[in-house]
Design a protein around this motif. Structure first.
Motif, PDB file in Angstrom:
ATOM      1  N   PRO A   1      39.688  39.361  29.356  1.00 40.28           N
ATOM      2  CA  PRO A   1      41.005  39.388  30.049  1.00 40.28           C
ATOM      3  C   PRO A   1      41.002  40.612  30.938  1.00 40.28           C
ATOM      4  CG  PRO A   1      41.719  38.499  27.957  1.00 40.28           C
ATOM      5  CD  PRO A   1      40.250  38.955  27.799  1.00 40.28           C
ATOM      6  N   SER A   2      40.639  41.709  30.436  1.00 45.45           N
ATOM      7  CA  SER A   2      40.834  42.904  31.277  1.00 45.45           C
ATOM      8  C   SER A   2      39.569  43.080  32.243  1.00 45.45           C
ATOM      9  CB  SER A   2      40.291  44.201  30.427  1.00 45.45           C
ATOM     10  OG  SER A   2      39.072  44.005  29.675  1.00 45.45           O
ATOM     11  N   GLU A   3      38.640  42.097  32.411  1.00 49.32           N
ATOM     12  CA  GLU A   3      37.594  41.982  33.475  1.00 49.32           C
ATOM     13  C   GLU A   3      37.965  41.078  34.469  1.00 49.32           C
ATOM     14  OE1 GLU A   3      33.780  42.718  30.449  1.00 49.32           O
ATOM     15  OE2 GLU A   3      34.575  40.859  30.633  1.00 49.32           O
ATOM     16  N   LEU A   4      39.141  40.485  34.430  1.00 53.69           N
ATOM     17  CA  LEU A   4      39.623  39.702  35.502  1.00 53.69           C
ATOM     18  C   LEU A   4      40.546  40.583  36.671  1.00 53.69           C
ATOM     19  CD1 LEU A   4      40.977  36.852  33.466  1.00 53.69           C
ATOM     20  CD2 LEU A   4      39.147  36.480  34.976  1.00 53.69           C
ATOM     21  N   PRO A   5      40.767  40.062  37.918  1.00 52.83           N
ATOM     22  CA  PRO A   5      41.240  40.748  38.739  1.00 52.83           C
ATOM     23  C   PRO A   5      42.421  41.169  38.499  1.00 52.83           C
ATOM     24  CG  PRO A   5      40.186  38.915  39.905  1.00 52.83           C
ATOM     25  CD  PRO A   5      40.088  38.749  38.349  1.00 52.83           C
ATOM     26  N   PRO A   6      43.011  42.658  38.554  1.00 50.91           N
ATOM     27  CA  PRO A   6      44.223  43.003  37.818  1.00 50.91           C
ATOM     28  C   PRO A   6      45.257  42.242  38.649  1.00 50.91           C
ATOM     29  CG  PRO A   6      42.530  44.806  38.704  1.00 50.91           C
ATOM     30  CD  PRO A   6      42.071  43.762  39.103  1.00 50.91           C
ATOM     31  N   HIS A   7      46.451  41.929  37.859  1.00 44.65           N
ATOM     32  CA  HIS A   7      47.533  41.511  38.225  1.00 44.65           C
ATOM     33  C   HIS A   7      48.769  42.573  38.592  1.00 44.65           C
ATOM     34  CE1 HIS A   7      51.374  39.029  38.437  1.00 44.65           C
ATOM     35  NE2 HIS A   7      50.474  38.024  38.864  1.00 44.65           N
TER      36      HIS A   7
ATOM     37  N   ARG B   1      36.504  28.941  29.213  1.00 44.26           N
ATOM     38  CA  ARG B   1      37.559  29.813  28.594  1.00 44.26           C
ATOM     39  C   ARG B   1      38.667  29.878  29.634  1.00 44.26           C
ATOM     40  NH1 ARG B   1      37.220  36.093  26.085  1.00 44.26           N
ATOM     41  NH2 ARG B   1      38.904  35.788  24.663  1.00 44.26           N
ATOM     42  N   ARG B   2      39.920  29.747  29.142  1.00 47.04           N
ATOM     43  CA  ARG B   2      41.015  29.852  29.895  1.00 47.04           C
ATOM     44  C   ARG B   2      41.797  31.135  30.089  1.00 47.04           C
ATOM     45  NH1 ARG B   2      41.937  25.683  33.281  1.00 47.04           N
ATOM     46  NH2 ARG B   2      41.199  23.424  32.722  1.00 47.04           N
ATOM     47  N   TYR B   3      42.051  31.465  31.275  1.00 45.86           N
ATOM     48  CA  TYR B   3      42.833  32.636  31.105  1.00 45.86           C
ATOM     49  C   TYR B   3      44.232  32.546  31.991  1.00 45.86           C
ATOM     50  CZ  TYR B   3      38.152  34.142  30.492  1.00 45.86           C
ATOM     51  OH  TYR B   3      36.881  34.348  29.947  1.00 45.86           O
ATOM     52  N   TRP B   4      45.317  33.322  31.614  1.00 39.36           N
ATOM     53  CA  TRP B   4      46.649  33.182  32.285  1.00 39.36           C
ATOM     54  C   TRP B   4      47.163  34.405  32.479  1.00 39.36           C
ATOM     55  CZ3 TRP B   4      45.421  31.077  27.722  1.00 39.36           C
ATOM     56  CH2 TRP B   4      46.275  31.664  26.576  1.00 39.36           C
ATOM     57  N   THR B   5      48.406  34.504  33.300  1.00 36.08           N
ATOM     58  CA  THR B   5      49.037  35.910  33.395  1.00 36.08           C
ATOM     59  C   THR B   5      50.604  35.256  32.896  1.00 36.08           C
ATOM     60  OG1 THR B   5      49.922  35.727  35.452  1.00 36.08           O
ATOM     61  CG2 THR B   5      47.855  36.912  35.091  1.00 36.08           C
ATOM     62  N   GLU B   6      51.459  35.884  33.005  1.00 36.76           N
ATOM     63  CA  GLU B   6      53.041  35.615  32.790  1.00 36.76           C
ATOM     64  C   GLU B   6      53.651  35.145  34.104  1.00 36.76           C
ATOM     65  OE1 GLU B   6      54.828  39.327  31.456  1.00 36.76           O
ATOM     66  OE2 GLU B   6      53.519  39.362  29.537  1.00 36.76           O
ATOM     67  N   TYR B   7      52.738  35.162  35.162  1.00 38.71           N
ATOM     68  CA  TYR B   7      53.477  34.682  36.404  1.00 38.71           C
ATOM     69  C   TYR B   7      52.622  33.429  36.922  1.00 38.71           C
ATOM     70  CZ  TYR B   7      56.327  38.829  35.952  1.00 38.71           C
ATOM     71  OH  TYR B   7      57.293  39.726  35.736  1.00 38.71           O
ATOM     72  N   ASP B   8      52.246  33.494  38.198  1.00 40.27           N
ATOM     73  CA  ASP B   8      51.781  32.142  38.820  1.00 40.27           C
ATOM     74  C   ASP B   8      50.170  32.154  38.880  1.00 40.27           C
ATOM     75  OD1 ASP B   8      51.645  33.923  40.779  1.00 40.27           O
ATOM     76  OD2 ASP B   8      52.516  32.804  42.316  1.00 40.27           O
TER      77      ASP B   8
ATOM     78  N   ALA C   1      37.691  41.298  46.842  1.00 40.50           N
ATOM     79  CA  ALA C   1      36.775  42.416  46.187  1.00 40.50           C
ATOM     80  C   ALA C   1      36.736  42.317  44.751  1.00 40.50           C
ATOM     81  CB  ALA C   1      37.416  43.674  46.879  1.00 40.50           C
ATOM     82  N   ASP C   2      38.134  42.113  44.004  1.00 40.73           N
ATOM     83  CA  ASP C   2      38.312  42.258  42.583  1.00 40.73           C
ATOM     84  C   ASP C   2      37.534  41.063  42.038  1.00 40.73           C
ATOM     85  OD1 ASP C   2      39.691  44.596  42.606  1.00 40.73           O
ATOM     86  OD2 ASP C   2      41.596  43.413  42.692  1.00 40.73           O
ATOM     87  N   PHE C   3      37.718  39.882  42.621  1.00 41.36           N
ATOM     88  CA  PHE C   3      37.142  38.731  42.244  1.00 41.36           C
ATOM     89  C   PHE C   3      35.550  38.946  42.111  1.00 41.36           C
ATOM     90  CE2 PHE C   3      35.624  34.201  42.534  1.00 41.36           C
ATOM     91  CZ  PHE C   3      35.962  33.946  41.452  1.00 41.36           C
ATOM     92  N   LYS C   4      35.061  39.245  43.262  1.00 39.31           N
ATOM     93  CA  LYS C   4      33.424  39.790  43.338  1.00 39.31           C
ATOM     94  C   LYS C   4      32.927  40.509  42.156  1.00 39.31           C
ATOM     95  CE  LYS C   4      32.748  38.933  48.238  1.00 39.31           C
ATOM     96  NZ  LYS C   4      32.046  39.525  49.626  1.00 39.31           N
ATOM     97  N   ALA C   5      33.933  41.452  41.981  1.00 38.18           N
ATOM     98  CA  ALA C   5      33.536  42.583  40.669  1.00 38.18           C
ATOM     99  C   ALA C   5      33.658  41.836  39.575  1.00 38.18           C
ATOM    100  CB  ALA C   5      34.535  43.752  40.709  1.00 38.18           C
ATOM    101  N   THR C   6      34.501  40.640  39.225  1.00 37.71           N
ATOM    102  CA  THR C   6      34.713  39.816  38.239  1.00 37.71           C
ATOM    103  C   THR C   6      33.555  38.944  37.993  1.00 37.71           C
ATOM    104  OG1 THR C   6      36.983  40.206  38.277  1.00 37.71           O
ATOM    105  CG2 THR C   6      35.933  38.134  37.235  1.00 37.71           C
ATOM    106  N   THR C   7      32.880  38.568  39.081  1.00 39.69           N
ATOM    107  CA  THR C   7      31.779  37.519  39.372  1.00 39.69           C
ATOM    108  C   THR C   7      30.561  38.390  38.683  1.00 39.69           C
ATOM    109  OG1 THR C   7      32.641  36.124  40.973  1.00 39.69           O
ATOM    110  CG2 THR C   7      30.561  36.221  40.673  1.00 39.69           C
ATOM    111  N   VAL C   8      30.394  39.357  39.368  1.00 41.23           N
ATOM    112  CA  VAL C   8      29.178  40.262  38.690  1.00 41.23           C
ATOM    113  C   VAL C   8      29.178  40.393  37.339  1.00 41.23           C
ATOM    114  CG1 VAL C   8      28.374  42.600  38.943  1.00 41.23           C
ATOM    115  CG2 VAL C   8      28.835  41.452  41.184  1.00 41.23           C
ATOM    116  N   THR C   9      30.377  40.984  36.891  1.00 48.19           N
ATOM    117  CA  THR C   9      30.374  40.996  35.282  1.00 48.19           C
ATOM    118  C   THR C   9      30.229  39.941  34.712  1.00 48.19           C
ATOM    119  OG1 THR C   9      32.241  42.782  35.846  1.00 48.19           O
ATOM    120  CG2 THR C   9      32.100  41.740  33.281  1.00 48.19           C
ATOM    121  N   ALA C  10      30.817  38.811  35.019  1.00 50.54           N
ATOM    122  CA  ALA C  10      30.659  37.300  34.254  1.00 50.54           C
ATOM    123  C   ALA C  10      28.881  36.932  34.288  1.00 50.54           C
ATOM    124  CB  ALA C  10      31.373  36.238  35.146  1.00 50.54           C
TER     125      ALA C  10
END
Length: 205
Positions: free
Chosen positions: A43-49, A82-89, A191-200
Motif C-alpha cells: 500500500p505504501s508504494e501507491l500514489p500518496p493520498h 491484489r486490490r487496494y483502496w483508501t477511505e475516500y474515492d 508522476a506518482d503513478f509512474k513511480a508506482t509502475t516502476v516499483t511494480a
C-alpha cells in the motif's frame, strides 16, 4: 498464444471498483506464507493520498471481479491480483500474469497495450451513456519496458472518473496496474503513478 476474448465492462463501474470497497477499509490479511511468484505492490508504494492511508486485500489467484476496464477480458484464469483502496474515492488494482515463455509474455504485453491505446473509443462504442477520452503518457525504461495511459470517463448521469493504467514486463511476467478516482485529467497523479509502475515492474523478478 491462444486468442483471449477482449472487451469492455461498464466504464464508470470499472474505474470506481477500487473505491467501492473503501467501506471495508481495514488492513486485510497478507498472502499465505510460502507463496511463490512475483511480489505485489505494498500500500505504501501507491500514489500518496492527501487524506487517507492505502489499504490492501490479499494476493488472490484468478481474474479480478469486476474486471479492469479495457484490458480485463484479455486476462487469463492463471492471473493473480491484489486490490487496494483508501477511505475516500480512490482505488487501485494490480494484476500479474506469468507466461510460459518470454515470447508469449511479450505478445501478451503488446495485446494489453493495444487494448489500452484503443480504450476510449471502445468504451464510447459500447456504452452511449459514457463519454471517454484518453492520453498516452509514454514508455518507462524499467526492465523490459512499461507504458502508461490515462482514461477519463463522464457519464450521462453526471459522474466523472479518471483512471491511470500501466502495462509492464520483466521476462516471462507481465503486470497491469490501475489507479482511479473521481475527477478529471487535472486530478491524475501521473508522476506518482509512474513511480508506482516502476516499483511494480522491479518487483516482478
Amino acid at each position: 498464444m491462444p486468442v483471449r476474448t477482449r472487451g469492455v465492462r461498464t466504464a464508470a463501474a470499472a474505474l470506481a471498483a477500487g473505491a467501492a470497497v473503501a467501506v471495508a477499509a481495514v488492513p486485510a490479511t497478507a498472502a499465505a506464507p510460502g507463496r511463490t511468484g512475483p511480489a505485489f505492490l505494498e500500500p505504501s508504494e501507491l500514489p500518496p493520498h492527501p487524506a487517507s492511508d492505502w489499504y490492501a486485500g490479499p494476493v488472490t489467484a484468478g481474474q479480478p471481479d469486476p474486471l479492469p476496464m479495457c484490458v480485463g477480458e484479455a486476462l487469463p484464469s492463471v492471473a493473480s491480483h491484489r486490490r487496494y483502496w483508501t477511505e475516500y474515492d480512490t482505488g487501485a488494482l494490480q494484476v500479474t500474469v506469468v507466461e510460459r515463455s518470454t515470447k508469449r509474455a511479450k505478445e501478451f504485453a503488446a495485446l494489453l497495450r493495444e487494448d489500452l491505446r484503443d480504450c476510449a473509443r471502445r468504451v464510447r462504442e459500447q456504452d452511449p451513456d459514457i463519454t471517454a477520452t484518453q492520453k498516452d503518457y509514454g514508455r518507462l525504461d524499467v526492465a523490459d519496458g512499461a507504458h502508461v495511459y490515462g482514461v477519463h470517463t463522464v457519464s450521462s448521469w453526471g459522474s466523472s472518473d479518471i483512471g491511470l493504467f500501466s502495462v509492464g514486463r520483466d521476462g516471462t511476467t507481465v503486470t497491469v496496474v490501475q489507479w482511479g478516482q473521481m475527477g478529471t485529467f487535472e486530478h491524475a497523479r501521473v508522476a506518482d503513478f509512474k513511480a508506482t509502475t516502476v516499483t511494480a515492474v522491479n518487483k516482478l523478478s
